[in-house]
Write an enzyme that holds these catalytic residues in place. Structure first.
Site, PDB file in Angstrom:
ATOM      1  N   ARG A 123      12.258  -5.193   3.022  1.00 23.01           N
ATOM      2  CA  ARG A 123      11.922  -3.782   2.787  1.00 23.01           C
ATOM      3  C   ARG A 123      12.978  -2.814   3.316  1.00 23.01           C
ATOM      4  O   ARG A 123      13.468  -2.943   4.424  1.00 23.01           O
ATOM      5  CB  ARG A 123      10.586  -3.487   3.473  1.00 23.01           C
ATOM      6  CG  ARG A 123      10.229  -2.020   3.532  1.00 23.01           C
ATOM      7  CD  ARG A 123       8.770  -1.791   3.669  1.00 23.01           C
ATOM      8  NE  ARG A 123       8.200  -2.256   4.925  1.00 23.01           N
ATOM      9  CZ  ARG A 123       6.904  -2.287   5.159  1.00 23.01           C
ATOM     10  NH1 ARG A 123       6.058  -1.906   4.225  1.00 23.01           N
ATOM     11  NH2 ARG A 123       6.441  -2.708   6.311  1.00 23.01           N
TER      12      ARG A 123
ATOM     13  N   ARG B  88      12.876  -0.621   8.965  1.00 28.24           N
ATOM     14  CA  ARG B  88      12.031  -0.208  10.086  1.00 28.24           C
ATOM     15  C   ARG B  88      12.259  -1.126  11.278  1.00 28.24           C
ATOM     16  O   ARG B  88      12.504  -2.318  11.102  1.00 28.24           O
ATOM     17  CB  ARG B  88      10.554  -0.280   9.662  1.00 28.24           C
ATOM     18  CG  ARG B  88      10.146   0.910   8.860  1.00 28.24           C
ATOM     19  CD  ARG B  88       8.811   0.734   8.202  1.00 28.24           C
ATOM     20  NE  ARG B  88       7.823   0.003   8.980  1.00 28.24           N
ATOM     21  CZ  ARG B  88       6.590  -0.213   8.566  1.00 28.24           C
ATOM     22  NH1 ARG B  88       6.187   0.267   7.403  1.00 28.24           N
ATOM     23  NH2 ARG B  88       5.744  -0.893   9.297  1.00 28.24           N
TER      24      ARG B  88
ATOM     25  N   LYS C  60       0.825  -1.222   0.000  1.00 26.79           N
ATOM     26  CA  LYS C  60       0.000   0.000   0.000  1.00 26.79           C
ATOM     27  C   LYS C  60       0.854   1.264   0.000  1.00 26.79           C
ATOM     28  O   LYS C  60       0.486   2.248  -0.651  1.00 26.79           O
ATOM     29  CB  LYS C  60      -1.039   0.006   1.123  1.00 26.79           C
ATOM     30  CG  LYS C  60      -0.516  -0.215   2.506  1.00 26.79           C
ATOM     31  CD  LYS C  60      -1.661  -0.432   3.475  1.00 26.79           C
ATOM     32  CE  LYS C  60      -1.202  -1.051   4.770  1.00 26.79           C
ATOM     33  NZ  LYS C  60      -0.115  -0.393   5.488  1.00 26.79           N
TER      34      LYS C  60
ATOM     35  N   ARG D  35      -7.917   0.480  10.729  1.00 28.78           N
ATOM     36  CA  ARG D  35      -7.381  -0.853  10.981  1.00 28.78           C
ATOM     37  C   ARG D  35      -8.335  -1.699  11.799  1.00 28.78           C
ATOM     38  O   ARG D  35      -8.093  -2.888  11.985  1.00 28.78           O
ATOM     39  CB  ARG D  35      -6.070  -0.718  11.748  1.00 28.78           C
ATOM     40  CG  ARG D  35      -4.853  -0.833  10.865  1.00 28.78           C
ATOM     41  CD  ARG D  35      -3.653  -0.661  11.735  1.00 28.78           C
ATOM     42  NE  ARG D  35      -2.475  -1.289  11.232  1.00 28.78           N
ATOM     43  CZ  ARG D  35      -1.659  -0.754  10.333  1.00 28.78           C
ATOM     44  NH1 ARG D  35      -1.949   0.375   9.761  1.00 28.78           N
ATOM     45  NH2 ARG D  35      -0.551  -1.387   9.986  1.00 28.78           N
TER      46      ARG D  35
END
Ligand code: ADP
Length: 216
Positions: free
Chosen positions: A128, A161, A14, A89
């Site tokens: 990522r 992250r 997303k 969420r």
């Protein structure tokens, strides 16, 4: 107005699709995850409070999320469309948002469910990397990164992250299945739900999203 939200597991893409939509259509974008990470980076009172929670893959309190989101939404003026990424969420967040904004320019028009399986999602999350300067998102398994640890676009430092590890991913995935996935039904009833597959070709996924928002 073409306001868009995603229902998507961590790693479904997303953030990447939001960047592509922003670039091509000039939409405004707000990511609740990014807002929280900003608070943490700036070591604000909120940031310090939620830091451990985020690392563990748990959800942040609704009042904090709504305060941050409302502050951001008022900054968008004469928007062509708003992408709200990472929100809602839970059913409670969806209901509260509809109560607050259901009759306003901020109301949700398109809900895009990006379907991905858990194994693939985990691979994406563990690979990522995000540019600390311009925010571009890469995946070490799929993207060719020209210089190790550096952003292709701007040369900025690529970072992982703190919650992109296996344990936190598994927690986030389960929170997603328990809390977020049921929203599919909620938005189906509102006739706003569109489903696409999270293939490994981000252009293909983007094309599918364009088809939806352009009514093709
Ligand atoms: P991902 O979708 O990859 O898990 P995000 O960047 O959207 O990543 O969110 C990272 C974390 O921020 C979440 O695991 C959660 O702790 C917190 N968060 C983001 N959005 C919300 C929200 N709407 N409600 C509660 N917590 C949130």
């Amino acid at each position: 107005m073409k306001n868009i939200i995603f229902i998507a597991a961590p790693g479904a893409g997303k953030g990447t699709q939001s960047q592509m939509l922003q670039e091509k259509y000039g939409f405004d974008h707000v990511s609740t995850g990014d807002l929280i990470r900003e608070e943490i980076a700036n070591e604000t009172e909120i940031g310090l409070k939620v830091k451990d929670l985020i690392r563990q893959g748990l959800l942040v309190n609704d009042d904090i999320i709504f305060d941050m989101l409302k502050n951001k939404l008022v900054q968008f003026k004469e928007s062509k469309g708003i992408i709200i990424d990472g929100f809602p969420r839970t059913k409670e967040q969806a209901l509260r948002f509809d109560e607050l904004f259901g009759q306003s320019d901020n109301k949700i028009d398109y809900v895009i469910y990006i379907d991905i399986d858990q194994v693939e999602a985990m691979k994406r999350v563990l690979g990522r990397m995000t540019c600390s300067a311009c925010g571009s998102i890469y995946n070490e398994y799929y993207d060719s990164i020209h210089e190790m640890g550096k952003c292709n676009a701007c040369g900025g430092e690529l970072k992982r992250r703190s919650d992109d590890n296996e344990e936190s991913f598994n927690k986030r995935f389960h929170v997603y299945l328990d809390e977020t996935y049921p929203l599919i039904d909620y938005y189906k009833k509102q006739n706003k739900l569109y489903t696409i597959q999270a293939t490994n070709d981000k252009e293909e996924v983007f094309h599918a999203i364009e088809g939806i928002i352009n009514g093709e």
